[in-house]
Design a protein around this motif. Structure first.
Motif, PDB file in Angstrom:
ATOM      1  N   ILE A  74      54.907 -19.569 -11.881  1.00  0.00           N
ATOM      2  CA  ILE A  74      54.338 -18.599 -12.817  1.00  0.00           C
ATOM      3  C   ILE A  74      53.022 -18.776 -13.066  1.00  0.00           C
ATOM      4  CG2 ILE A  74      54.586 -17.331 -15.002  1.00  0.00           C
ATOM      5  CD1 ILE A  74      57.516 -18.393 -14.859  1.00  0.00           C
ATOM      6  N   TRP A  75      52.318 -19.956 -13.247  1.00  0.00           N
ATOM      7  CA  TRP A  75      51.157 -20.029 -13.470  1.00  0.00           C
ATOM      8  C   TRP A  75      50.181 -20.176 -12.238  1.00  0.00           C
ATOM      9  CZ3 TRP A  75      49.301 -25.266 -12.670  1.00  0.00           C
ATOM     10  CH2 TRP A  75      47.966 -25.566 -13.042  1.00  0.00           C
ATOM     11  N   LYS A  76      50.757 -21.055 -11.305  1.00  0.00           N
ATOM     12  CA  LYS A  76      49.673 -21.631 -10.192  1.00  0.00           C
ATOM     13  C   LYS A  76      49.918 -20.524  -9.098  1.00  0.00           C
ATOM     14  CE  LYS A  76      48.743 -25.773  -7.545  1.00  0.00           C
ATOM     15  NZ  LYS A  76      48.962 -27.057  -7.236  1.00  0.00           N
ATOM     16  N   PHE A  77      51.137 -20.152  -8.548  1.00  0.00           N
ATOM     17  CA  PHE A  77      51.613 -19.273  -7.488  1.00  0.00           C
ATOM     18  C   PHE A  77      50.409 -18.096  -7.551  1.00  0.00           C
ATOM     19  CE2 PHE A  77      53.389 -15.686  -5.509  1.00  0.00           C
ATOM     20  CZ  PHE A  77      53.164 -15.966  -4.298  1.00  0.00           C
ATOM     21  N   PRO A  78      50.461 -17.221  -8.858  1.00  0.00           N
ATOM     22  CA  PRO A  78      49.517 -16.045  -8.715  1.00  0.00           C
ATOM     23  C   PRO A  78      47.854 -16.653  -8.498  1.00  0.00           C
ATOM     24  CG  PRO A  78      51.135 -15.879 -10.510  1.00  0.00           C
ATOM     25  CD  PRO A  78      51.335 -17.435  -9.783  1.00  0.00           C
ATOM     26  N   TYR A  79      47.684 -17.580  -9.419  1.00  0.00           N
ATOM     27  CA  TYR A  79      46.147 -17.729  -9.238  1.00  0.00           C
ATOM     28  C   TYR A  79      45.746 -18.253  -7.988  1.00  0.00           C
ATOM     29  CZ  TYR A  79      45.390 -22.799 -10.238  1.00  0.00           C
ATOM     30  OH  TYR A  79      45.180 -24.242 -10.206  1.00  0.00           O
ATOM     31  N   ILE A  80      46.443 -19.302  -7.125  1.00  0.00           N
ATOM     32  CA  ILE A  80      46.133 -19.584  -5.842  1.00  0.00           C
ATOM     33  C   ILE A  80      46.198 -18.482  -4.912  1.00  0.00           C
ATOM     34  CG2 ILE A  80      46.234 -22.213  -6.210  1.00  0.00           C
ATOM     35  CD1 ILE A  80      48.747 -22.006  -4.578  1.00  0.00           C
ATOM     36  N   ALA A  81      47.158 -17.596  -5.156  1.00  0.00           N
ATOM     37  CA  ALA A  81      47.501 -16.413  -4.199  1.00  0.00           C
ATOM     38  C   ALA A  81      46.107 -15.535  -4.346  1.00  0.00           C
ATOM     39  CB  ALA A  81      48.737 -15.551  -4.431  1.00  0.00           C
ATOM     40  N   ALA A  90      48.305 -12.457   3.382  1.00  0.00           N
ATOM     41  CA  ALA A  90      48.665 -13.502   4.285  1.00  0.00           C
ATOM     42  C   ALA A  90      48.649 -14.871   3.759  1.00  0.00           C
ATOM     43  CB  ALA A  90      46.974 -13.428   5.240  1.00  0.00           C
ATOM     44  N   PHE A  91      48.195 -14.962   2.755  1.00  0.00           N
ATOM     45  CA  PHE A  91      48.366 -16.439   2.010  1.00  0.00           C
ATOM     46  C   PHE A  91      49.879 -16.487   1.747  1.00  0.00           C
ATOM     47  CE2 PHE A  91      49.036 -19.002  -1.741  1.00  0.00           C
ATOM     48  CZ  PHE A  91      48.233 -20.110  -1.581  1.00  0.00           C
ATOM     49  N   VAL A  92      50.278 -15.262   1.088  1.00  0.00           N
ATOM     50  CA  VAL A  92      51.743 -15.188   0.655  1.00  0.00           C
ATOM     51  C   VAL A  92      52.645 -15.487   1.771  1.00  0.00           C
ATOM     52  CG1 VAL A  92      53.548 -13.842  -0.417  1.00  0.00           C
ATOM     53  CG2 VAL A  92      51.317 -13.961  -1.389  1.00  0.00           C
ATOM     54  N   ILE A  93      52.293 -14.785   3.083  1.00  0.00           N
ATOM     55  CA  ILE A  93      53.199 -14.884   4.045  1.00  0.00           C
ATOM     56  C   ILE A  93      53.150 -16.422   4.752  1.00  0.00           C
ATOM     57  CG2 ILE A  93      53.532 -14.178   6.552  1.00  0.00           C
ATOM     58  CD1 ILE A  93      52.880 -11.293   5.386  1.00  0.00           C
ATOM     59  N   VAL A  94      52.255 -16.967   4.916  1.00  0.00           N
ATOM     60  CA  VAL A  94      52.147 -18.204   5.176  1.00  0.00           C
ATOM     61  C   VAL A  94      52.963 -19.212   4.374  1.00  0.00           C
ATOM     62  CG1 VAL A  94      50.816 -20.230   5.812  1.00  0.00           C
ATOM     63  CG2 VAL A  94      49.730 -18.182   6.296  1.00  0.00           C
ATOM     64  N   TYR A  95      52.728 -18.962   2.895  1.00  0.00           N
ATOM     65  CA  TYR A  95      53.674 -19.854   2.040  1.00  0.00           C
ATOM     66  C   TYR A  95      54.967 -19.443   2.430  1.00  0.00           C
ATOM     67  CZ  TYR A  95      55.877 -19.943  -2.703  1.00  0.00           C
ATOM     68  OH  TYR A  95      56.638 -20.045  -3.841  1.00  0.00           O
ATOM     69  N   LYS A 137      41.365 -12.247   6.041  1.00  0.00           N
ATOM     70  CA  LYS A 137      41.057 -12.898   4.896  1.00  0.00           C
ATOM     71  C   LYS A 137      41.242 -14.558   4.781  1.00  0.00           C
ATOM     72  CE  LYS A 137      41.450  -9.057   1.800  1.00  0.00           C
ATOM     73  NZ  LYS A 137      42.500  -8.632   0.632  1.00  0.00           N
ATOM     74  N   ILE A 138      42.018 -14.750   5.563  1.00  0.00           N
ATOM     75  CA  ILE A 138      42.703 -16.245   5.298  1.00  0.00           C
ATOM     76  C   ILE A 138      42.016 -17.053   6.372  1.00  0.00           C
ATOM     77  CG2 ILE A 138      44.322 -16.323   7.171  1.00  0.00           C
ATOM     78  CD1 ILE A 138      46.136 -17.431   5.145  1.00  0.00           C
ATOM     79  N   SER A 139      41.516 -18.511   5.564  1.00  0.00           N
ATOM     80  CA  SER A 139      40.855 -19.395   6.393  1.00  0.00           C
ATOM     81  C   SER A 139      41.976 -20.501   6.472  1.00  0.00           C
ATOM     82  CB  SER A 139      39.762 -20.171   5.360  1.00  0.00           C
ATOM     83  OG  SER A 139      40.344 -20.774   4.220  1.00  0.00           O
ATOM     84  N   ALA A 140      41.609 -21.459   7.495  1.00  0.00           N
ATOM     85  CA  ALA A 140      42.370 -22.487   7.860  1.00  0.00           C
ATOM     86  C   ALA A 140      42.585 -23.330   6.420  1.00  0.00           C
ATOM     87  CB  ALA A 140      41.836 -23.556   8.664  1.00  0.00           C
ATOM     88  N   ASN A 141      41.761 -23.066   5.523  1.00  0.00           N
ATOM     89  CA  ASN A 141      41.774 -24.055   4.555  1.00  0.00           C
ATOM     90  C   ASN A 141      42.998 -23.375   3.467  1.00  0.00           C
ATOM     91  OD1 ASN A 141      41.332 -26.221   3.158  1.00  0.00           O
ATOM     92  ND2 ASN A 141      40.146 -24.940   1.685  1.00  0.00           N
ATOM     93  N   SER A 142      43.177 -22.141   3.667  1.00  0.00           N
ATOM     94  CA  SER A 142      44.016 -21.389   2.747  1.00  0.00           C
ATOM     95  C   SER A 142      45.386 -21.640   3.264  1.00  0.00           C
ATOM     96  CB  SER A 142      43.814 -19.941   2.197  1.00  0.00           C
ATOM     97  OG  SER A 142      43.033 -19.421   3.169  1.00  0.00           O
ATOM     98  N   ALA A 154      48.459 -23.175   1.237  1.00  0.00           N
ATOM     99  CA  ALA A 154      49.806 -22.597   1.207  1.00  0.00           C
ATOM    100  C   ALA A 154      50.878 -23.570   1.257  1.00  0.00           C
ATOM    101  CB  ALA A 154      49.958 -21.379   2.181  1.00  0.00           C
ATOM    102  N   MET A 155      50.660 -24.497   2.392  1.00  0.00           N
ATOM    103  CA  MET A 155      51.566 -25.341   2.626  1.00  0.00           C
ATOM    104  C   MET A 155      51.861 -26.300   1.564  1.00  0.00           C
ATOM    105  SD  MET A 155      51.777 -27.516   6.118  1.00  0.00           S
ATOM    106  CE  MET A 155      51.518 -26.430   7.173  1.00  0.00           C
ATOM    107  N   GLY A 156      50.602 -26.795   0.928  1.00  0.00           N
ATOM    108  CA  GLY A 156      50.690 -27.988  -0.213  1.00  0.00           C
ATOM    109  C   GLY A 156      51.669 -27.449  -1.090  1.00  0.00           C
ATOM    110  N   HIS A 157      51.248 -26.053  -1.441  1.00  0.00           N
ATOM    111  CA  HIS A 157      52.044 -25.447  -2.504  1.00  0.00           C
ATOM    112  C   HIS A 157      53.680 -25.368  -2.407  1.00  0.00           C
ATOM    113  CE1 HIS A 157      52.628 -23.460  -6.177  1.00  0.00           C
ATOM    114  NE2 HIS A 157      53.153 -22.346  -5.739  1.00  0.00           N
ATOM    115  N   ALA A 158      53.891 -25.202  -0.923  1.00  0.00           N
ATOM    116  CA  ALA A 158      55.432 -24.979  -0.603  1.00  0.00           C
ATOM    117  C   ALA A 158      56.137 -26.505  -1.058  1.00  0.00           C
ATOM    118  CB  ALA A 158      55.607 -24.825   0.585  1.00  0.00           C
ATOM    119  N   PHE A 159      55.311 -27.509  -1.046  1.00  0.00           N
ATOM    120  CA  PHE A 159      55.833 -28.834  -1.472  1.00  0.00           C
ATOM    121  C   PHE A 159      55.851 -28.619  -2.866  1.00  0.00           C
ATOM    122  CE2 PHE A 159      54.527 -30.182   2.583  1.00  0.00           C
ATOM    123  CZ  PHE A 159      55.772 -30.889   3.125  1.00  0.00           C
TER     124      PHE A 159
END
Ligand code: PFF
Length: 456
Positions: free
Chosen positions: A32-39, A46-51, A218-223, A227-232
């Motif tokens: 609720i807090w982190k996902f919206p702000y990192i998205a 694109a970030f959301v799809i990778v996530y 819009k998405i960089s390798a870093n994003s 996204a992957m770190g956030h999945a964990f």
């Protein structure tokens, strides 16, 4: 065969109790807090799809592995890893995974509690009606007023730590299980109300587009890596929280089904939070990349303009705190379980000491928003550094070790019987994912994080 029939710490009363507890751990500030702000910071779609891809291809298989290891070992992650490794004739150094998990849990909880403290403060702000008719500037200044005050942050952080230690000290059934039973469904209903409000905000389409229209330019390798770190992070993986919950799981429960339910519920909550927040962001000309304050600066605007907003606002922040609470108890459980097993401590004493240490550590995060906001390590504040270190390094590394352990170290006969999958095809698919896909993906994350590989 499992090493112990039942954990000395007790057992969940049923499969549903485990599902609720694991969902309680997974669904939290991360959704609720982190996902919206990192998205928001990473451009949305694109970030959301990778996530989402990471949740399915990496998160779920690792969750299955973690629960399986936990249930097989039936002790704290440190002792579970050691005893399974020894039982398989492998090095007892595997217990290091348990240690790094305890450390990660401690570090995450230290800042998690401070953010949950913002939620606590907002319960009272909403209740007192200060959001009535608030503008975006007003909401920003209320937020800045809170984080600018170390005294308030320390007070709320202390309250939240006390709440956490209170539940953990009551143990598996008495504490953890009761707390999640009613709160999760209520949170869900309230999110539906908020999405309903967002639908009428006039910018719903724009919010949906931001969240789901994948513009890969819009998405960089870093994003991708974030996204992957956030999945964990969002699934509570890579540090033993889900493993320790798995150790309290009755023997006859289907692990794979359970993991799908937990990951599904977690994902739905994150997406709903996004659907509630971004329309409000766009309807009020706010900045999606506003950072950690995003929900605290957007939702009050919604509450300030809806009928019954003071009530809904108060309820929302109460539920946010509950969601954080059911996650925080799992962050500290691996450490407490180990102290009880190895140091002959009572649960209460173990809670007291771990809680106190975490509280002290949390002061660093408190100050990073005010008196230390200019103190930077590697260009990051203390809070940013902790978040970065845990989500991008410790959890993916822990996940990698769990995958390698489950797929390469444990013997197939054991894993097959522990998982008891309905058909051999699903078992083979799981094994393929944890053997190859997860390790390769995580190694890419990790190499990038330490700067050995640069895709940009
Ligand atoms: N999954 C939690 C959230 O999304 O808020 C955070 C978390 C809990 C991370 C437990 C890791 C963990 F072990």
């Amino acid at each position: 065969m499992s090493l112990l029939r039942e954990s000395i710490h007790g057992q969940w009363s049923s499969r549903w109790a485990f599902i609720l507890a694991a969902t309680g751990s997974a669904v939290g500030l991360g959704n609720i807090w982190k996902f919206p702000y990192i998205a928001g910071e990473n451009g949305g779609g694109a970030f959301v799809i990778v996530y989402l891809l990471c949740i399915v291809a990496i998160g779920v298989p690792i969750m299955i592995a973690e629960v399986m290891i936990g249930r097989h070992g039936r002790q704290s992650p440190i002792n579970t890893m050691r005893s399974i490794a020894i039982g398989e004739g492998k090095s007892s150094y595997w217990q290091i995974l348990g240690w790094s998990g305890v450390l990660a849990g401690f570090l995450i909880l230290s800042y998690y509690s401070v953010i949950a403290g913002w939620g606590l403060a907002y319960i009272f702000r909403s209740g007192s009606g200060v959001f009535d008719g608030v503008t975006s500037d007003g909401a920003a200044s209320i937020f800045n007023g809170l984080v600018g005050s170390p005294e308030s942050l320390i007070a709320w952080h202390s309250v939240f730590m006390l709440m956490t230690m209170m539940v953990v000290s009551r143990g598996v059934r008495g504490g953890l299980e009761k707390a999640v039973r009613y709160l999760m469904p209520t949170l869900f209903v309230l999110l539906i109300v908020l999405v309903g409000y967002a639908m009428n905000s006039g910018a719903f389409d724009q919010g949906v587009k931001f969240l789901f229209a994948a513009d890969f330019s819009k998405i960089s390798a870093n994003s991708v890596l974030i996204a992957m770190g956030h999945a964990f992070f969002t699934l509570s993986l890579g540090m033993g929280a889900i493993m320790v919950y798995g150790s309290y799981l009755p023997k006859d429960t289907s692990i794979a089904k359970t993991a799908f339910i937990v990951a599904g519920a977690d994902t739905v909550v994150a997406l709903m939070a996004g659907l509630a927040i971004f329309p409000i962001v766009f309807a009020n000309q706010l900045e999606p990349g506003a950072g950690p304050g995003l929900i605290f600066q957007t939702l009050p605007i919604a509450f300030g303009h809806m009928p019954g907003g003071a009530f809904f606002g108060t309820l929302f922040f109460i539920l946010l705190v509950f969601a954080a609470w059911t996650s925080s108890i799992s962050l500290i459980e691996p450490a407490v379980a180990w102290l009880v097993e190895n140091k002959n401590m009572s649960r209460q004493r173990a809670c007291f000491w771990t809680g106190l240490a975490t509280w002290f550590m949390g002061l660093g995060t408190v100050f990073s928003f005010n008196i230390w906001s200019d103190v930077k390590f590697f260009d990051k504040t203390f809070f940013d550094l902790l978040d970065y270190l845990t989500s991008n390094i410790m959890l993916p590394l822990g996940g990698l070790a769990i995958a390698v352990f489950a797929a390469w170290t444990m013997n197939t006969v054991t894993t097959r019987s522990e998982l008891a999958m309905v058909n051999e095809r699903s078992f083979k698919l799981w094994r393929f994912l944890v053997r190859y896909v997860t390790p390769v993906a995580v190694i890419i994350v990790f190499l990038n994080v330490v700067g050995l590989l640069d895709f940009t």
